[in-house]
Design an enzyme around this catalytic site. Structure first.
Site, mmCIF file in Angstrom:
data_model
loop_
_atom_site.group_PDB
_atom_site.id
_atom_site.type_symbol
_atom_site.label_atom_id
_atom_site.label_comp_id
_atom_site.label_asym_id
_atom_site.label_seq_id
_atom_site.Cartn_x
_atom_site.Cartn_y
_atom_site.Cartn_z
ATOM 1 N N LYS A 90 0.827 -1.200 0.000
ATOM 2 C CA LYS A 90 0.000 0.000 0.000
ATOM 3 C C LYS A 90 0.867 1.258 0.000
ATOM 4 C CE LYS A 90 -1.351 2.520 3.241
ATOM 5 N NZ LYS A 90 -1.824 3.101 4.507
ATOM 6 N N ASP A 140 -6.253 1.157 1.113
ATOM 7 C CA ASP A 140 -6.228 1.389 2.561
ATOM 8 C C ASP A 140 -7.562 0.961 3.153
ATOM 9 O OD1 ASP A 140 -8.031 3.362 1.896
ATOM 10 O OD2 ASP A 140 -7.010 4.953 3.001
#
Length: 258
Positions: free
Chosen positions: A150, A168
């Site tokens: 991420k 996220d």
């Protein structure tokens, strides 16, 4: 004449069965291509130039800010990093600052002790292996301490303009809640989003979805009455079918922690 049972070649049945299983378990978007196109067209009208809300001055400070933001709010990270980045905006300066002083700057952020260790370690590795420069590939970014997929995707998108999707908490929830790109893991959601989002909208899609999840399709109660895609949305939680007016929002204001 006896029935003859044909033998399959060794190893041939299992791969076919495994492929069939993958086909049946793979979760797909419930939207047509035209519906997905319209969803992102509206997002593009509402926020023509969406921005991430983590403050930074270069690729290195962005990398640090994203690494610090795990299990923390962007506003809280910004409050801590403003004075930090004023004195340490390169790997060399961060290393000179040292882990102890770094902890003092970020002690208001959750897990700050471990994050301080990672920031110092990634600064060392950037200097030793990359000449002090932030690398531009996901694979290289992910060898840095404290940097996962991420974080790498955020840096690639925001610092280097690459078309990536960083999944996220908000984005994972949105993709599953509205069934745009359902998946059991962030990697599954990322792959499904990359598959369904039209190419021309990929660059900003990450921020559109995150901001939509943060300010409209909220975790506790989605504010469907404020949603510009309420008529298209196929979430079981939807409480309104009338879309909010499609108007461009004022320029983003970066939230500041109190």
């Amino acid at each position: 004449m006896k029935n003859v049972k044909l033998k399959s070649s060794p190893g041939s049945a299992k791969p076919r069965a495994a492929t069939a299983a993958r086909r049946t378990t793979r979760q797909r978007s419930v939207y047509s291509k035209a519906e997905v196109e319209e969803i992102f067209r509206r997002f593009s009208v509402q926020r023509p130039e969406p921005k991430g809300e983590l403050e930074h001055v270069n690729a290195f400070t962005l990398l640090v800010a994203v690494a610090l933001s795990a299990q923390a709010t962007d506003a809280g990270v910004n409050k801590a990093t403003r004075p930090l980045f004023a004195v340490a905006d390169t790997p060399q300066k961060m290393l000179a600052l040292g882990e102890g002083k770094l902890r003092d700057y970020i002690k208001t952020i959750g897990l700050y002790r471990n994050k301080a260790k990672n920031v110092i370690a990634l600064s060392e590795k950037l200097i030793a292996d990359f000449g002090g420069e932030v690398p531009r590939t996901r694979e290289e970014l992910m060898v840095l301490p404290g940097v996962g997929r991420k974080t790498a995707n955020v840096v690639l998108q925001m610092a280097f303009g690459q078309r990536t999707i960083a999944v996220d908490t908000h984005l994972f929830r949105i993709a599953n809640r509205i069934r745009l790109a359902p998946g059991k893991t962030p990697d599954e959601v990322e792959a499904n989003l990359m598959r369904v989002i039209p190419e021309k909208y990929l660059y900003h899609a990450h921020h559109w979805l995150i901001l939509h999840g943060r300010y409209v399709c909220k975790a506790r109660r989605p504010e469907c009455e404020r949603c510009i895609i309420a008529d298209i949305c196929k979430s079981p939680e939807k409480s309104c079918d009338i879309p909010a007016p499609l108007v461009e929002l004022p320029p983003q204001v970066i939230p500041v922690a109190g």
